[in-house]
Design a protein around this motif. Structure first.
Motif, PDB file in Angstrom:
ATOM      1  N   LEU A 128       1.049  -0.892   0.085  1.00  0.00           N
ATOM      2  CA  LEU A 128       0.148  -0.368   0.368  1.00  0.00           C
ATOM      3  C   LEU A 128       1.308   1.054  -0.013  1.00  0.00           C
ATOM      4  O   LEU A 128       0.982   2.102   1.367  1.00  0.00           O
ATOM      5  N   PRO A 129       1.617   1.446  -1.082  1.00  0.00           N
ATOM      6  CA  PRO A 129       2.201   2.986  -1.184  1.00  0.00           C
ATOM      7  C   PRO A 129       1.640   4.000  -1.128  1.00  0.00           C
ATOM      8  O   PRO A 129       0.118   4.154  -1.596  1.00  0.00           O
ATOM      9  N   ILE A 130       2.163   5.227  -0.405  1.00  0.00           N
ATOM     10  CA  ILE A 130       1.331   6.028   0.453  1.00  0.00           C
ATOM     11  C   ILE A 130       1.927   7.674  -0.186  1.00  0.00           C
ATOM     12  O   ILE A 130       2.282   7.850  -0.199  1.00  0.00           O
ATOM     13  N   MET A 131       0.859   7.586  -1.576  1.00  0.00           N
ATOM     14  CA  MET A 131       1.758   9.298  -2.461  1.00  0.00           C
ATOM     15  C   MET A 131       1.070  10.294  -2.296  1.00  0.00           C
ATOM     16  O   MET A 131       0.632  11.205  -2.922  1.00  0.00           O
ATOM     17  N   ILE A 132       0.181  10.852  -1.166  1.00  0.00           N
ATOM     18  CA  ILE A 132      -0.819  11.817  -0.834  1.00  0.00           C
ATOM     19  C   ILE A 132       0.159  12.991  -0.608  1.00  0.00           C
ATOM     20  O   ILE A 132      -0.620  13.751  -1.516  1.00  0.00           O
ATOM     21  N   LYS A 133       1.461  13.006  -0.647  1.00  0.00           N
ATOM     22  CA  LYS A 133       2.053  14.252  -1.039  1.00  0.00           C
ATOM     23  C   LYS A 133       3.151  14.777  -1.719  1.00  0.00           C
ATOM     24  O   LYS A 133       3.456  13.895  -2.582  1.00  0.00           O
ATOM     25  N   GLU A 134       3.578  15.562  -2.553  1.00  0.00           N
ATOM     26  CA  GLU A 134       4.429  15.771  -3.055  1.00  0.00           C
ATOM     27  C   GLU A 134       5.979  15.336  -2.450  1.00  0.00           C
ATOM     28  O   GLU A 134       6.033  16.076  -1.594  1.00  0.00           O
ATOM     29  N   PRO A 135       6.688  14.617  -3.488  1.00  0.00           N
ATOM     30  CA  PRO A 135       8.029  13.953  -2.701  1.00  0.00           C
ATOM     31  C   PRO A 135       8.628  15.134  -2.826  1.00  0.00           C
ATOM     32  O   PRO A 135       8.849  16.154  -2.760  1.00  0.00           O
ATOM     33  N   SER A 136       9.267  15.175  -1.706  1.00  0.00           N
ATOM     34  CA  SER A 136       9.867  16.407  -1.106  1.00  0.00           C
ATOM     35  C   SER A 136      11.453  15.646  -0.481  1.00  0.00           C
ATOM     36  O   SER A 136      11.411  14.617   0.017  1.00  0.00           O
ATOM     37  N   TYR A 137      12.034  16.632  -0.920  1.00  0.00           N
ATOM     38  CA  TYR A 137      13.564  16.316  -0.295  1.00  0.00           C
ATOM     39  C   TYR A 137      13.729  16.110   1.404  1.00  0.00           C
ATOM     40  O   TYR A 137      14.543  15.283   1.707  1.00  0.00           O
ATOM     41  N   SER A 138      12.984  16.536   1.949  1.00  0.00           N
ATOM     42  CA  SER A 138      13.074  17.016   3.359  1.00  0.00           C
ATOM     43  C   SER A 138      12.269  15.423   3.854  1.00  0.00           C
ATOM     44  O   SER A 138      12.781  15.358   5.338  1.00  0.00           O
ATOM     45  N   THR A 139      11.103  15.108   3.523  1.00  0.00           N
ATOM     46  CA  THR A 139      11.426  13.590   4.001  1.00  0.00           C
ATOM     47  C   THR A 139      11.577  12.714   3.167  1.00  0.00           C
ATOM     48  O   THR A 139      11.244  11.195   3.262  1.00  0.00           O
ATOM     49  N   MET A 140      12.440  13.185   2.570  1.00  0.00           N
ATOM     50  CA  MET A 140      13.086  11.702   1.284  1.00  0.00           C
ATOM     51  C   MET A 140      12.177  10.781   0.394  1.00  0.00           C
ATOM     52  O   MET A 140      12.791   9.295   0.494  1.00  0.00           O
ATOM     53  N   ASP A 141      11.036  11.638   0.192  1.00  0.00           N
ATOM     54  CA  ASP A 141      10.522  11.074  -0.858  1.00  0.00           C
ATOM     55  C   ASP A 141      10.800  10.474  -2.254  1.00  0.00           C
ATOM     56  O   ASP A 141      11.546  11.229  -2.183  1.00  0.00           O
ATOM     57  N   ILE A 142      10.414   9.714  -2.544  1.00  0.00           N
ATOM     58  CA  ILE A 142      10.550   9.988  -4.006  1.00  0.00           C
ATOM     59  C   ILE A 142       9.301   9.568  -5.090  1.00  0.00           C
ATOM     60  O   ILE A 142       8.003   9.851  -4.858  1.00  0.00           O
ATOM     61  N   ASP A 143       9.348   9.725  -6.174  1.00  0.00           N
ATOM     62  CA  ASP A 143       8.311   9.307  -7.315  1.00  0.00           C
ATOM     63  C   ASP A 143       8.537   8.455  -7.409  1.00  0.00           C
ATOM     64  O   ASP A 143       9.162   7.258  -8.005  1.00  0.00           O
ATOM     65  N   ASN A 144       7.327   7.835  -7.935  1.00  0.00           N
ATOM     66  CA  ASN A 144       6.807   6.027  -8.644  1.00  0.00           C
ATOM     67  C   ASN A 144       7.109   5.441  -7.793  1.00  0.00           C
ATOM     68  O   ASN A 144       7.738   4.845  -8.001  1.00  0.00           O
TER      69      ASN A 144
END
Length: 287
Positions: free
Chosen positions: A199-215
């Motif tokens: 269940l990948p949660i992709m609610i927020k735009e990817p952010s450097y501060s939270t180390m999210d990634i696209d896709n």
């Protein structure tokens, strides 16, 4: 075969109203019991057999805000109590499942919220939901999907029930950035006959501060999930959070899989680097 689909691909309300619905295929394969399990007295085996042993592994890393964590908790509690879930439960050959629920963050940070519980109807479902909701919400640092998988695998050995299937249901909003490589942990689970759904949660735009990634959905498909009939449900809308959780649990309890196959990584070029989380952490912190 692994599968990937969005929450909008499944018609939850009609899933169990009489046969298959669009987006839902035949039941997945059954978990084969060990010789030791087969040697139990027949009456004992029947009393202990469930349709699925389900491990709910829930991300509580700091990249999840408190509102998301609260919605996530409520989503699991409400899904287990829902009419659709209870209908799916009764359609199984045994009409019951075993479930345990734990929260995870770093490779050494996992906390069991619900030990193994039998769910066989409204009363036991309500009890599990109440246990989920009464535990204070917490957050913790780092994201170790590999640590969560490694923690989950031995839980099946502790389960007093034996399922026709064994499933780890893992949610998260970022890639693995702590502990061992996620693919090593995934492959170890697959060798034990365990299916991993995501269940990948992709609610927020990817952010450097939270180390999210696209896709992140591709990351889960290529690096996290596995086993016959495994699938990913992606959440891209906060308002669909609870619906996605309910859909995923319905699919797992009923042993159903979506009809939209994604070619196995072994048969195509991978879309993401499975060490991307570790690389981002190293680039940011120098270690």
């Amino acid at each position: 075969m692994r599968l990937l689909f969005s929450i909008g691909a499944v018609l939850v309300a009609g899933m169990f109203a009489g046969g298959d619905v669009a987006g839902v295929a035949a039941p997945g394969p059954k978990f084969e019991p060990s010789k030791k399990q087969l040697q139990r007295p027949a009456a004992d085996r029947d009393a202990q057999t469930v349709d699925v042993e389900l491990v709910l592994a829930v991300d509580v890393s700091y990249s999840m805000d408190m509102d998301e964590l609260a919605i996530q908790r409520e989503g699991y509690a409400q899904a287990i109590q829902s009419k659709e879930f209870l209908q799916a439960l009764k359609l199984g050959p045994n009409g019951r499942i075993a479930v345990t629920y734990f929260e995870w963050a770093a490779s050494s940070d996992q906390k069991i919220i619900i030990p193994w519980r039998l769910v066989d109807g409204p009363e036991t479902a309500d009890a599990v939901a109440a246990e989920i909701m009464k535990t204070p919400i917490r957050r913790a640092s780092r994201t170790s999907i590999s640590g969560a998988l490694n923690f989950a695998m031995p839980l099946f050995d502790e389960d007093p029930y034996r399922g026709l299937r064994r499933v780890i249901d893992i949610s998260g909003d970022g890639p693995n950035n702590n502990g061992g490589p996620v693919t090593v942990a995934r492959d170890a689970a697959l060798e034990k006959g365990i299916v991993i759904n995501g269940l990948p949660i992709m609610i927020k735009e990817p952010s450097y501060s939270t180390m999210d990634i696209d896709n992140l959905d591709f990351y889960y498909e290529d690096c996290v999930i596995g086993g016959p009939g495994s699938f990913v449900i992606t959440i891209k809308d906060r308002d669909k959070f609870k619906e996605a959780i309910r859909t995923k649990l319905l699919m797992e309890v009923a042993g159903r899989t979506p009809e939209r196959p994604v070619m196995r990584v072994a048969d195509r070029e991978p879309r993401v680097n499975c060490l991307i989380g570790e690389k981002i952490w190293s680039d940011r912190w120098g270690r």
